[in-house]
Design a protein around this motif. Structure first.
Motif, short mmCIF file in Angstrom:
data_model
loop_
_atom_site.label_atom_id
_atom_site.label_comp_id
_atom_site.label_asym_id
_atom_site.label_seq_id
_atom_site.Cartn_x
_atom_site.Cartn_y
_atom_site.Cartn_z
N SER A 292 17.06 7.74 65.26
CA SER A 292 17.69 8.01 63.96
C SER A 292 17.02 7.19 62.87
N LEU B 109 17.58 8.55 59.15
CA LEU B 109 18.95 9.04 59.16
C LEU B 109 19.86 8.04 59.85
N ARG C 145 24.98 9.22 63.05
CA ARG C 145 25.93 10.31 62.84
C ARG C 145 25.25 11.50 62.16
N GLN C 146 24.41 11.23 61.16
CA GLN C 146 23.70 12.31 60.47
C GLN C 146 22.77 13.05 61.43
N ARG D 215 24.75 15.23 63.85
CA ARG D 215 25.33 16.40 63.19
C ARG D 215 24.26 17.46 62.91
#
Length: 242
Positions: free
Chosen positions: A161, A166, A169-170, A173
């Motif tokens: 991430s 990011l 969580r982003q 998703r």
């Protein structure tokens, strides 16, 4: 030869619409009769099957070309189309590509009806799903490439991430929105498919394959392989070699 078979052969041999599929970039086109025998395919599909001409392709089934686990999936989908008379659309699936590294493909299958209005054959188009959205600036594309490059290493979702710019969580998703699975599940599926390829084409031992594909031990590999492939690695090797 049935009327349907004659129509399909005429379509293949002289149809302008059929030749159109030779000029649509990155599209694989195929058609099969009600028994699952391939009737036609554009040149990209022929080459994707490891063949050189439509004459080599015609009459073969998926079981003659693809691994059993893939052929079974294709046959099940074909039967669903024939039984319902309705198309199956936007099937996004992870399968080995021509270079043997698994990639995402999207498939659309449609029924072909005979003179009595019965679904008697299946045609479809397959496209490389990754190529359809790939952008070097897209964070999800970047994570997919990172995972492919490092599938044999310990992978951390927080670290992936961060490299993609990011939050965790982003990433989860966006990844799930595109592929309907989480990044962690993608990593496992990718490793399992690469392991399946090694089981088919090498004589490596199970533990060696497990470690080469990023699993931390024989037990975790066996558990995940059975979960995704429905059989144990040794049995898979026997089935695919037989």
């Amino acid at each position: 030869m049935t009327t349907l078979q004659a129509h399909l052969r005429n379509f293949r041999d002289g149809g302008e619409l059929y030749r159109l599929f030779e000029h649509i970039p990155d599209v694989l086109f195929f058609a099969k009769d009600g028994e699952g025998r391939l009737i036609m395919g554009n040149q990209r599909f022929v080459e994707h099957c490891g063949l050189s001409s439509i004459d080599e392709l015609a009459g073969k089934s998926d079981y003659d070309i693809f691994p059993n686990y893939m052929a079974e999936k294709f046959a099940t989908d074909d039967q669903a189309v024939l039984s319902s008379g309705k198309p199956l659309l936007h099937l996004v699936e992870l399968f080995p590509s021509r270079d043997r590294l698994p990639e995402w493909f999207t498939t659309n299958k449609y029924p072909i009806f005979d003179d009595n209005g019965n679904a008697a054959a299946v045609c479809g188009i397959v496209q490389n799903y990754e190529q359809s959205f790939y952008d070097s600036n897209d964070p999800v594309s970047k994570v997919v490439e990172l995972i492919k490059d490092r599938f044999d290493q310990a992978l951390s979702i927080p670290e992936l991430s961060k490299e993609a710019g990011l939050s965790q969580r982003q990433l989860e998703r966006l990844f799930k929105k595109r592929f309907s699975i989480t990044p962690r599940e993608y990593i496992i599926r990718l490793r399992v498919l690469i392991a399946a390829d090694q089981l088919r084409f090498t004589s490596k031992g199970i533990t060696e394959i497990a470690l080469d594909c990023g699993f931390y031990d024989h037990s975790s590999f066996t558990r995940q392989f059975k979960r995704h492939m429905g059989t144990l690695p040794l049995q898979f090797r026997k089935n695919e070699s037989g």
